[in-house]
Design a protein around this motif. Structure first.
Motif, PDB file in Angstrom:
ATOM      1  N   ALA A  77       0.867  -1.224   0.087  1.00 30.07           N
ATOM      2  CA  ALA A  77      -0.006  -0.022   0.078  1.00 30.07           C
ATOM      3  C   ALA A  77       0.820   1.441   0.065  1.00 30.07           C
ATOM      4  N   TYR A  78       1.990   1.127   0.720  1.00 33.71           N
ATOM      5  CA  TYR A  78       2.855   2.398   0.886  1.00 33.71           C
ATOM      6  C   TYR A  78       3.482   2.770  -0.459  1.00 33.71           C
ATOM      7  N   LEU A  79       3.790   1.468  -1.192  1.00 36.26           N
ATOM      8  CA  LEU A  79       4.516   1.798  -2.346  1.00 36.26           C
ATOM      9  C   LEU A  79       3.607   2.544  -3.544  1.00 36.26           C
ATOM     10  N   GLN A  80       2.175   2.178  -3.380  1.00 34.79           N
ATOM     11  CA  GLN A  80       1.215   2.826  -4.521  1.00 34.79           C
ATOM     12  C   GLN A  80       1.107   4.100  -4.016  1.00 34.79           C
ATOM     13  N   LEU A 123      12.794   2.842  -2.493  1.00 39.30           N
ATOM     14  CA  LEU A 123      11.814   3.810  -2.247  1.00 39.30           C
ATOM     15  C   LEU A 123      12.141   5.298  -2.976  1.00 39.30           C
ATOM     16  N   GLU A 124      13.498   5.507  -2.952  1.00 35.84           N
ATOM     17  CA  GLU A 124      13.498   6.924  -3.630  1.00 35.84           C
ATOM     18  C   GLU A 124      13.388   6.689  -4.818  1.00 35.84           C
ATOM     19  N   ALA A 125      13.768   5.744  -5.766  1.00 32.13           N
ATOM     20  CA  ALA A 125      13.529   5.608  -7.093  1.00 32.13           C
ATOM     21  C   ALA A 125      12.311   5.758  -7.419  1.00 32.13           C
ATOM     22  N   ILE A 126      11.374   4.910  -6.843  1.00 32.35           N
ATOM     23  CA  ILE A 126       9.884   5.095  -6.931  1.00 32.35           C
ATOM     24  C   ILE A 126       9.349   6.446  -6.612  1.00 32.35           C
ATOM     25  N   ALA A 127       9.771   7.267  -5.732  1.00 30.47           N
ATOM     26  CA  ALA A 127       9.142   8.362  -5.448  1.00 30.47           C
ATOM     27  C   ALA A 127       9.553   9.401  -6.634  1.00 30.47           C
ATOM     28  N   SER A 128      10.653   9.192  -7.365  1.00 34.18           N
ATOM     29  CA  SER A 128      11.154  10.082  -8.352  1.00 34.18           C
ATOM     30  C   SER A 128      10.658   9.705  -9.733  1.00 34.18           C
ATOM     31  N   GLU A 129       9.972   8.574  -9.799  1.00 33.77           N
ATOM     32  CA  GLU A 129       9.546   8.418 -11.270  1.00 33.77           C
ATOM     33  C   GLU A 129       8.368   9.051 -11.579  1.00 33.77           C
ATOM     34  N   ASP A 130       8.584  10.270 -12.315  1.00 32.62           N
ATOM     35  CA  ASP A 130       7.560  11.234 -12.605  1.00 32.62           C
ATOM     36  C   ASP A 130       6.359  10.462 -13.651  1.00 32.62           C
ATOM     37  N   GLY A 131       5.098  10.672 -12.946  1.00 33.24           N
ATOM     38  CA  GLY A 131       4.070  10.172 -13.766  1.00 33.24           C
ATOM     39  C   GLY A 131       3.763   8.715 -13.914  1.00 33.24           C
ATOM     40  N   HIS A 132       4.714   8.185 -13.318  1.00 32.93           N
ATOM     41  CA  HIS A 132       4.576   6.479 -13.228  1.00 32.93           C
ATOM     42  C   HIS A 132       4.155   6.003 -11.968  1.00 32.93           C
TER      43      HIS A 132
END
Length: 203
Positions: A77-80, A123-132
């Motif tokens: 849930a947190y990843l989403q 987690l940092e990579a997921i947060a920085s993926e703009d629009g994805h």
């Protein structure tokens, strides 16, 4: 954790996902509600870890096994939430901290997309993926190895689950290690060592 606490926890997580999907015109209201719900989830997590005996009973081990499954669901849930760009950077940073708190330490190893990286980097990579939006879903969670007392006087085990991603035609079976160890907790002016279940390396 009793059944009432479990129901409350799931309702709070559902609230997180529903509110995060609201229109951006209600961003401030969404973030206020998300912050409140996240705080309630954190309180529930703290209440679930207040075991301070030198060893765990079979009933307590069973309770921690259930909590381990819940923490894996929380991680999904947190990843989403973390990937939702309509939430501002400050609030997504708080979500990242909540996700990191599920793990034994920041250097826990995660194998994903053919790469090995630590949980904080992921987690940092997921947060920085703009629009994805990162729709990481877990299904069919089972214990591959039940919790057992290790030589280090902690408890270890392994969960197995199906990882479902939109980019995959079929689910991928994954394993994640589980640790139950004592951590210091502050209760008013007193500091106690209590048992807490934590996620660890994922393969």
């Amino acid at each position: 954790m009793n059944s009432q606490e479990t129901i409350i926890r799931h309702l709070l997580l559902m609230l997180l996902l529903v509110l995060a999907s609201c229109a951006t015109t209600h961003r401030e209201q969404v973030q206020d509600e998300l912050a409140s719900a996240a705080a309630e989830v954190q309180i529930s997590q703290e209440l679930a870890t207040q075991f301070s005996a030198s060893q765990l009973s079979s009933e307590e081990i069973a309770a921690f096994e259930k909590r381990a499954i819940q923490k894996l669901e929380d991680f999904s849930a947190y990843l989403q939430l973390l990937s939702k760009q309509e939430l501002d950077t400050v609030f997504r940073q708080k979500i990242m901290q909540q996700a990191l708190a599920l793990f034994a330490h920041d250097e826990v190893s995660i194998y994903t997309k053919g790469k090995q990286m630590n949980i904080k980097t992921l987690l940092e990579a997921i947060a920085s993926e703009d629009g994805h939006e990162y729709n990481f879903e877990v299904r069919n969670i089972q214990f591959y190895q039940r919790l057992y007392a290790s030589e280090t006087q902690d408890y270890q085990g392994t969960l197995s689950f199906d990882q479902v991603l939109p980019t995959q035609s079929t689910p991928e079976r994954r394993n994640i290690e589980i640790l139950v160890k004592k951590k210091p907790k502050q209760f008013g002016k007193e500091r106690e060592w209590v048992w807490e279940v934590l996620l660890s390396d994922m393969e």
